[in-house]
Motif scaffolding. Structure first.
Motif, mmCIF file in Angstrom:
data_model
loop_
_atom_site.group_PDB
_atom_site.id
_atom_site.type_symbol
_atom_site.label_atom_id
_atom_site.label_comp_id
_atom_site.label_asym_id
_atom_site.label_seq_id
_atom_site.Cartn_x
_atom_site.Cartn_y
_atom_site.Cartn_z
ATOM 1 N N ILE A 1 0.862 -1.181 0.000
ATOM 2 C CA ILE A 1 0.000 0.000 0.000
ATOM 3 C C ILE A 1 0.896 1.228 0.000
ATOM 4 N N ASN B 1 1.600 4.237 1.301
ATOM 5 C CA ASN B 1 1.199 5.036 2.459
ATOM 6 C C ASN B 1 1.402 6.534 2.266
ATOM 7 N N MET C 1 -4.599 6.525 1.004
ATOM 8 C CA MET C 1 -3.892 5.435 1.688
ATOM 9 C C MET C 1 -2.997 5.946 2.810
ATOM 10 N N LYS D 1 -4.632 6.179 8.302
ATOM 11 C CA LYS D 1 -4.621 4.933 9.069
ATOM 12 C C LYS D 1 -5.969 4.227 9.007
ATOM 13 N N ARG E 1 -6.531 2.350 5.687
ATOM 14 C CA ARG E 1 -5.737 1.127 5.585
ATOM 15 C C ARG E 1 -6.282 0.051 6.517
ATOM 16 N N THR F 1 -7.917 -4.080 5.847
ATOM 17 C CA THR F 1 -7.568 -5.354 6.482
ATOM 18 C C THR F 1 -8.802 -6.148 6.881
ATOM 19 N N PHE G 1 -1.400 0.525 -5.256
ATOM 20 C CA PHE G 1 -1.236 -0.775 -4.607
ATOM 21 C C PHE G 1 -0.386 -1.651 -5.526
ATOM 22 N N CYS H 1 6.673 0.982 0.852
ATOM 23 C CA CYS H 1 5.338 1.522 1.111
ATOM 24 C C CYS H 1 5.373 2.966 1.593
ATOM 25 N N TYR I 1 6.045 3.998 4.586
ATOM 26 C CA TYR I 1 5.383 3.988 5.896
ATOM 27 C C TYR I 1 6.137 4.852 6.893
#
Length: 542
Positions: free
Chosen positions: A285, A287, A292, A295, A298, A302, A432, A464, A466
């Protein structure tokens, strides 16, 4: 301490490089394996062209597998995935809270050009890569404060800080190269000759067609039991399977699909080797791209994706399902209770609460600023498993108002969007991507750190983009300073909890390694935890 520590063309190529066909006998009969502990020539398919196979030119985990036959490492892993000394004597020392490593090279080691491997080559091997493009190799070099040759065979490495994992992440990963070959090369990728010190030397490489490996008869660990390996480059899985079933191939670097297990089990002279897989199947993903970067968005993903169901569909019993903690759940430091929960209702609830509660005329959710939740997921054109996974993901996300368009492209093209020049500091340009990492990252104790550290000098695999301040703080305060196994495990458990609450990607899990090998041609195949049968232990045969 050590414990811590094209189909037609492809088929023609198979025929042109194959060793003589073996007589078909039932692989279940132990007699069929008794007299095949050595072989003159084996033909093993490699699934893609990996350039010259040097540490600076191979492209994927497949190249890494074969590269290890040609280049040695100071330490390695046994079939139980335990670190063992390889190029060094057993009396190595780890001191000063895992910041000082001293070792002596075993005698008799030579590069393939005949020159002796010395401590100066080792020092060069741990400094020169720091000037090159490979971020994973630079990461190892950047950990080192100083490295010096004490004498011709002894080396001492002082790290900038304690690293209980350096035996695995550094000394078992860095390939030893010839200083004489590379010291005047500003760009290692321009070096065309492949000179390692491993049990096999590259005797011939024809771009896009094949590799030929020749055993080093006086290899310091013993003479390899297979004298030569021909490796046709075959990118078509069907061609590989046909070659295995016909006896024209002895093995392949790639796994067989679950749907082929029964076929190979029934075939005479073939044995299917199964090993625990540590290479994760991932949905990356981005981020750093809205929405995306939220939080809540995302997290909703899940719940909207049926991770367990997808893995069951893909692999049946031959896989270990991933968790929100991202670490393989049977590892000793994995956190329990972080399993994915499939709940489209929960996903809808989170999305509604986060401002994604409006939809357009096509039933696609709108972001809080009115943009349609319509995205692309990039997938390698040659990877049918990942394409199928993307299809199931798209169908499940459609049920919660998210549109996922599958974009199938060549591997190099996808990589250029996700991981340009294999350097995360160059950013990323995707929504993605179906992805995977090699076994080495899945078995490494700094797996999470490499994937998610906001410091890209540490998070060298953070494709990603992140970022999480709590995650980075744990790395700095506990992971980096761990001086015992339990302290390290404690830090890893905290990192898992953070990533479970603030997901950066979806890790579907780990499929078992399933490889079909012809045991009438050769019976020395060995598979271990996270180990492809094309490994040093299969061919050294001790």
């Amino acid at each position: 301490m050590k414990k811590i520590i094209s189909l037609a063309l492809a088929c023609i190529m198979v025929l042109s490089l194959a060793a003589c066909s073996a007589e078909k006998v039932n692989s279940a009969d132990p007699k069929s394996r008794a007299n095949n502990e050595t072989a003159e020539i084996l033909t093993i398919a490699i699934s893609k062209d990996e350039n010259s196979l040097s540490p600076f030119t191979y492209l994927s985990s497949t190249g890494l597998i074969v590269n290890r036959l040609v280049y040695d490492t100071l330490f390695t892993t046994d079939l139980d995935n335990e670190i063992i000394p390889w190029m060094v004597e057993d009396d190595y020392r780890v001191e000063n809270d895992f910041s000082t490593y001293t070792f002596t090279l075993l005698k008799g080691q030579k590069f393939h050009d005949g020159t002796v491997v010395t401590s100066e080559d080792v020092v060069f091997s741990f400094t020169y890569p720091g000037t090159q493009k490979s971020s994973s190799l630079r990461k190892i070099c950047n950990k080192i404060k100083d490295i010096k040759a004490v004498d011709e065979r002894t080396v001492t490495i002082n790290l900038k800080s304690s690293d209980i994992n350096f035996l695995r992440s550094g000394l078992s990963a860095m390939r030893i190269i010839s200083k004489n070959q590379y010291e005047n090369a500003a760009d290692a990728t321009l070096i065309s000759e492949t000179i390692g010190s491993g049990m096999y030397k590259l005797s011939e490489y024809k771009v896009g067609e094949y590799y030929k490996l020749e055993a080093v008869a006086d290899y310091f660990r013993g003479t390899p039991k297979v004298k030569a390996i021909n490796m046709p480059i075959i990118g078509d899985n069907t061609a590989i399977q046909q070659g295995l079933l016909s006896g024209q191939l002895a093995a392949a670097t790639s796994n067989i699909g679950v749907e082929m297990v029964e076929t190979f089990n029934k075939a005479q002279g073939i044995e299917v080797f199964s090993s625990a897989g540590f290479a994760p199947l991932i949905m990356n993903i981005n981020n750093s791209r809205a929405p995306m970067d939220a939080k809540e968005f995302r997290t909703a993903l899940t719940y909207a994706i049926d991770v367990n169901g997808i893995m069951k569909t893909l692999y049946g019993e031959y896989a270990t399902v991933g968790t929100k903690g991202l670490i393989r759940p049977d590892l000793p430091y994995s956190v329990t209770g972080l399993e994915y929960s499939y709940s489209p209702g929960k996903a809808n609830e989170i999305l509604d609460g986060a401002g994604f509660d409006k939809k357009n005329a096509n039933g696609i959710r709108l972001t809080p600023d009115g943009q349609a939740c319509s995205f692309e997921i990039l997938v390698y054109s040659g990877n049918t498993t990942r394409i199928r996974t993307a299809e199931m993901i798209a169908e499940q996300l459609k049920a919660v108002g998210i549109e996922m368009k599958i974009k199938v492209m060549e591997m190099d093209t996808v990589d250029a969007f996700v991981w340009p020049d294999f350097d995360v500091t160059k950013g990323r340009d995707y929504d993605f991507a179906m992805w995977g990492w090699g076994t080495s990252i899945g078995t490494n104790l700094d797996f999470l750190v490499s994937l998610f550290s906001g410091d890209l000098g540490i998070g060298t695999s953070n494709v990603c983009g992140y970022t999480n301040s709590e995650f980075d703080q744990i790395i700095a305060s506990e992971f980096s300073t761990a001086k015992t196994t339990e302290e390290l495990y404690s830090a890893l458990r905290k990192l898992q909890n953070v990533i479970a609450e603030d997901p950066g990607m979806v890790n579907f899990g780990y499929d078992d390694g399933l490889q079909a090998c012809n045991t009438t041609q050769y019976s020395g195949w060995k598979a271990g935890k996270g180990t492809n049968v094309i490994n040093i232990h299969s061919f050294l045969g001790k």
